[in-house]
Design an enzyme around this catalytic site. Structure first.
Site, mmCIF file in Angstrom:
data_model
loop_
_atom_site.group_PDB
_atom_site.id
_atom_site.type_symbol
_atom_site.label_atom_id
_atom_site.label_comp_id
_atom_site.label_asym_id
_atom_site.label_seq_id
_atom_site.Cartn_x
_atom_site.Cartn_y
_atom_site.Cartn_z
ATOM 1 N N CYS A 47 0.861 -1.189 0.000
ATOM 2 C CA CYS A 47 0.000 0.000 0.000
ATOM 3 C C CYS A 47 0.894 1.234 0.000
ATOM 4 O O CYS A 47 2.018 1.194 0.496
ATOM 5 C CB CYS A 47 -0.889 -0.015 1.241
ATOM 6 S SG CYS A 47 -1.875 1.477 1.489
ATOM 7 N N SER A 49 0.861 3.720 1.849
ATOM 8 C CA SER A 49 1.267 4.152 3.199
ATOM 9 C C SER A 49 2.599 3.524 3.595
ATOM 10 O O SER A 49 3.377 4.137 4.330
ATOM 11 C CB SER A 49 0.202 3.788 4.232
ATOM 12 O OG SER A 49 -0.994 4.450 3.940
ATOM 13 N N HIS A 52 5.102 5.633 2.088
ATOM 14 C CA HIS A 52 5.179 6.912 2.814
ATOM 15 C C HIS A 52 6.166 6.816 3.984
ATOM 16 O O HIS A 52 6.748 7.817 4.383
ATOM 17 C CB HIS A 52 3.804 7.295 3.378
ATOM 18 C CG HIS A 52 2.818 7.812 2.371
ATOM 19 N ND1 HIS A 52 3.169 8.359 1.156
ATOM 20 C CD2 HIS A 52 1.461 7.896 2.410
ATOM 21 C CE1 HIS A 52 2.079 8.747 0.506
ATOM 22 N NE2 HIS A 52 1.026 8.460 1.242
ATOM 23 N N HIS A 68 1.126 -3.386 6.223
ATOM 24 C CA HIS A 68 -0.081 -3.298 7.067
ATOM 25 C C HIS A 68 -1.313 -3.850 6.357
ATOM 26 O O HIS A 68 -2.436 -3.538 6.732
ATOM 27 C CB HIS A 68 -0.312 -1.840 7.490
ATOM 28 C CG HIS A 68 -0.651 -0.942 6.347
ATOM 29 N ND1 HIS A 68 0.297 -0.506 5.455
ATOM 30 C CD2 HIS A 68 -1.831 -0.426 5.924
ATOM 31 C CE1 HIS A 68 -0.282 0.250 4.543
ATOM 32 N NE2 HIS A 68 -1.581 0.304 4.798
ATOM 33 N N CYS A 175 -6.333 -3.638 4.234
ATOM 34 C CA CYS A 175 -6.270 -2.163 4.085
ATOM 35 C C CYS A 175 -6.995 -1.701 2.831
ATOM 36 O O CYS A 175 -8.115 -1.252 2.915
ATOM 37 C CB CYS A 175 -4.853 -1.592 4.086
ATOM 38 S SG CYS A 175 -4.955 0.218 3.890
HETATM 39 P P1 CND Z 1 -1.352 4.767 -5.070
HETATM 40 O O1 CND Z 1 -0.040 5.442 -5.089
HETATM 41 O O2 CND Z 1 -1.492 3.404 -5.627
HETATM 42 O O3 CND Z 1 -2.439 5.692 -5.835
HETATM 43 C C1 CND Z 1 -2.377 7.100 -5.855
HETATM 44 C C2 CND Z 1 -2.860 7.589 -7.229
HETATM 45 O O4 CND Z 1 -2.846 9.018 -7.203
HETATM 46 C C3 CND Z 1 -1.977 7.143 -8.398
HETATM 47 O O5 CND Z 1 -2.780 6.542 -9.389
HETATM 48 C C4 CND Z 1 -1.347 8.456 -8.886
HETATM 49 O O6 CND Z 1 -1.134 8.483 -10.295
HETATM 50 C C5 CND Z 1 -2.381 9.479 -8.471
HETATM 51 N N1 CND Z 1 -1.843 10.837 -8.331
HETATM 52 C C6 CND Z 1 -0.630 11.205 -7.828
HETATM 53 N N2 CND Z 1 -0.503 12.555 -7.852
HETATM 54 C C7 CND Z 1 -1.651 13.030 -8.386
HETATM 55 C C8 CND Z 1 -2.120 14.356 -8.677
HETATM 56 N N3 CND Z 1 -1.382 15.427 -8.415
HETATM 57 N N4 CND Z 1 -3.363 14.489 -9.224
HETATM 58 C C9 CND Z 1 -4.127 13.395 -9.495
HETATM 59 N N5 CND Z 1 -3.731 12.119 -9.238
HETATM 60 C C10 CND Z 1 -2.509 11.948 -8.695
HETATM 61 O O7 CND Z 1 -1.839 4.818 -3.553
HETATM 62 P P2 CND Z 1 -2.901 3.922 -2.716
HETATM 63 O O8 CND Z 1 -4.154 3.786 -3.504
HETATM 64 O O9 CND Z 1 -2.212 2.720 -2.168
HETATM 65 O O10 CND Z 1 -3.127 4.928 -1.481
HETATM 66 C C11 CND Z 1 -3.721 6.191 -1.701
HETATM 67 C C12 CND Z 1 -3.602 7.080 -0.473
HETATM 68 O O11 CND Z 1 -4.369 6.479 0.589
HETATM 69 C C13 CND Z 1 -2.170 7.181 0.084
HETATM 70 O O12 CND Z 1 -1.938 8.519 0.535
HETATM 71 C C14 CND Z 1 -2.175 6.238 1.251
HETATM 72 O O13 CND Z 1 -1.186 6.574 2.197
HETATM 73 C C15 CND Z 1 -3.571 6.450 1.760
HETATM 74 C C16 CND Z 1 -4.071 5.389 2.718
HETATM 75 C C17 CND Z 1 -5.015 5.780 3.660
HETATM 76 C C18 CND Z 1 -5.484 4.835 4.555
HETATM 77 C C19 CND Z 1 -6.549 5.227 5.540
HETATM 78 O O14 CND Z 1 -6.876 4.410 6.417
HETATM 79 N N6 CND Z 1 -7.143 6.423 5.422
HETATM 80 C C20 CND Z 1 -5.027 3.529 4.511
HETATM 81 N N7 CND Z 1 -4.081 3.171 3.596
HETATM 82 C C21 CND Z 1 -3.630 4.071 2.677
HETATM 83 ZN ZN ZN Z 2 -2.964 1.211 3.534
#
Ligand code: CND
Ligand code: ZN
Ligand code: ZN
Length: 375
Positions: A47, A49, A52, A68, A175
């Site tokens: 994921c 995160s 990150h 995770h 997740c």
């Molecule tokens: P992933 O990196 O796979 O997806 C992110 C997407 O965003 C990609 O398709 C990128 O091309 C796109 N992107 C990047 N920059 C831009 C931009 N400027 N404009 C438009 N699109 C863009 O990430 P993921 O799906 O694994 O995770 C997404 C987020 O969710 C990430 O920040 C992660 O840390 C977070 C997350 C949150 C939680 C929670 O419980 N809230 C749990 N896990 C992950």
């Molecule tokens: Zn996650």
């Protein structure tokens, strides 16, 4: 020969320094203490995160074992554990559910006070670690550290699931799938016939789209700068896909014009401040709701004109899709087994655990949705 009660030596991916590849090391995993469970990990998803942490965008003490989103089998249990037993199939929970704290007792909230998310200590709930590598303690990540052949978790951070569940698929319920799907159906409470905008089409954002569709949204606008994500977004329910780089106007203005003043529900699923603002502004000023799902860098803040909210917008966020983890994960697995939603479209790559660094390269290059590592 039983390993219960003994230290287990096994392989784990250790992050010694920020912005460096993982090093696959032999680690020692101590036996579970009271109310703890040692789990043999069978499959783990990658994921954003986790990435990150490597970049420092999510702070963690080092060295650390991240990961995770996983599924595995209970190897042994500590004293007093009653809800799982050796041999059970389980999913570790990065947000625990202790059942006793103020958050757990609240009917709607899920950010259990036993979490190690906000200001991570990098330890088990008792403040100590169970991993050692080259004679040094290694820190835990969100209480579950799944990029290891064996890990120790608190009993309130692990859920028993259907014995027939395919672990290499349901690991995503740990997740990505649940975080995204729940953000639509539980946090935003998307309504039938509504319009939605989803910023970011990774594993989490695509799961938001699946949730919006299941809730009966009429329009689902998918937003990403990587056009390679659009076909999958459409397959999962997006009705339109837009790339902000194709427009001269700010993307929130484009969406506002497309939707008679703004969408009913918007989601930021990237983790950037500029897209958080675009997502907020593209929901309708009087009746729109915007949900923060992506994790922005912990040290950054946004400056917002309160008039943006005064007109009637709702701005909210949530961890793990708002699900109370220990009680909800078994139900989500049961729903998957009953074919209420698919996970296959989210899994683009499967590789052995040892290739973890290749899996992260695929994520960073935008070529994968979810890579599942098998152990
Ligand atoms: P992933 O990196 O796979 O997806 C992110 C997407 O965003 C990609 O398709 C990128 O091309 C796109 N992107 C990047 N920059 C831009 C931009 N400027 N404009 C438009 N699109 C863009 O990430 P993921 O799906 O694994 O995770 C997404 C987020 O969710 C990430 O920040 C992660 O840390 C977070 C997350 C949150 C939680 C929670 O419980 N809230 C749990 N896990 C992950
Ligand atoms: Zn996650
Ligand atoms: Zn709690």
């Amino acid at each position: 020969m039983s390993t219960a009660g003994k230290v287990i030596k096994c392989k784990a991916a250790v992050l010694w320094e920020l912005n460096k590849p993982f090093s696959i090391e032999e680690v020692e995993v101590a036996p579970p203490k009271a109310y703890e469970v040692r789990v043999k990990i069978v499959a783990a998803g990658i994921c954003r995160s986790d990435d990150h942490v490597i970049s420092g965008h999510i702070e963690s003490p080092l060295p650390v074992i991240v990961g995770h989103e996983a599924a595995g089998i209970v190897e042994s249990i500590g004293e007093g554990v009653t809800t799982v037993k050796p041999g059970d199939k389980v999913i570790p929970l990065f947000t625990p559910q202790c059942g006793k704290c103020r958050t757990c007792k609240h009917p709607e909230s899920n950010f259990c006070l036993k979490n190690d998310l906000g200001k991570p200590r990098g330890t088990m709930q008792d403040g100590t670690t169970r991993f050692t590598c080259r004679g040094k303690p290694v820190y835990h990540f969100v209480g579950i550290s799944t990029f290891s052949e064996y890990t120790v978790v608190n009993e309130n951070a692990v859920a028993k699931i259907d014995a027939a569940a395919p672990l290499e698929k349901v690991c995503l319920i740990g997740c990505g799938f649940s975080t995204g799907y729940g953000s639509a159906v539980k946090i935003a409470k998307v309504t039938p016939g509504s319009s939605c905008a989803v910023f970011g089409l990774g594993g989490v954002g695509l799961s938001v789209i699946m949730g919006c569709k299941a809730a009966g949204a009429a329009r689902i606008i998918a937003v990403d700068i990587n056009k390679g994500k659009f076909a999958k977004a459409k397959e999962l329910g997006a009705t339109e896909c837009i790339n902000p780089q194709d427009h001269k106007k700010p993307i929130h203005e484009v969406i506002t014009e497309m939707t008679d003043g703004g969408v009913d529900f918007s989601f930021e699923v990237i983790g950037r401040l500029d897209t958080l603002m675009s997502a907020l502004l593209c929901c309708h000023e009087a009746c729109g709701t915007s949900v923060v799902v992506g994790v922005p860098p912990g040290s950054n803040t946004l400056s917002v004109n309160p008039l943006v909210l005064l007109t009637g917008r709702t701005w909210k966020g949530g961890i793990f899709g708002g699900y109370k983890s220990k009680e909800s994960v078994p139900k989500l697995v049961a729903d998957f087994m009953a074919k209420k939603f698919p996970l296959d479209p989210l899994i683009t790559n499967v590789m052995p655990f040892e290739k973890i660094n290749e899996g992260f390269d695929l994520l960073r290059s935008g070529k994968s949705i979810r890579t599942v590592l098998t152990f």
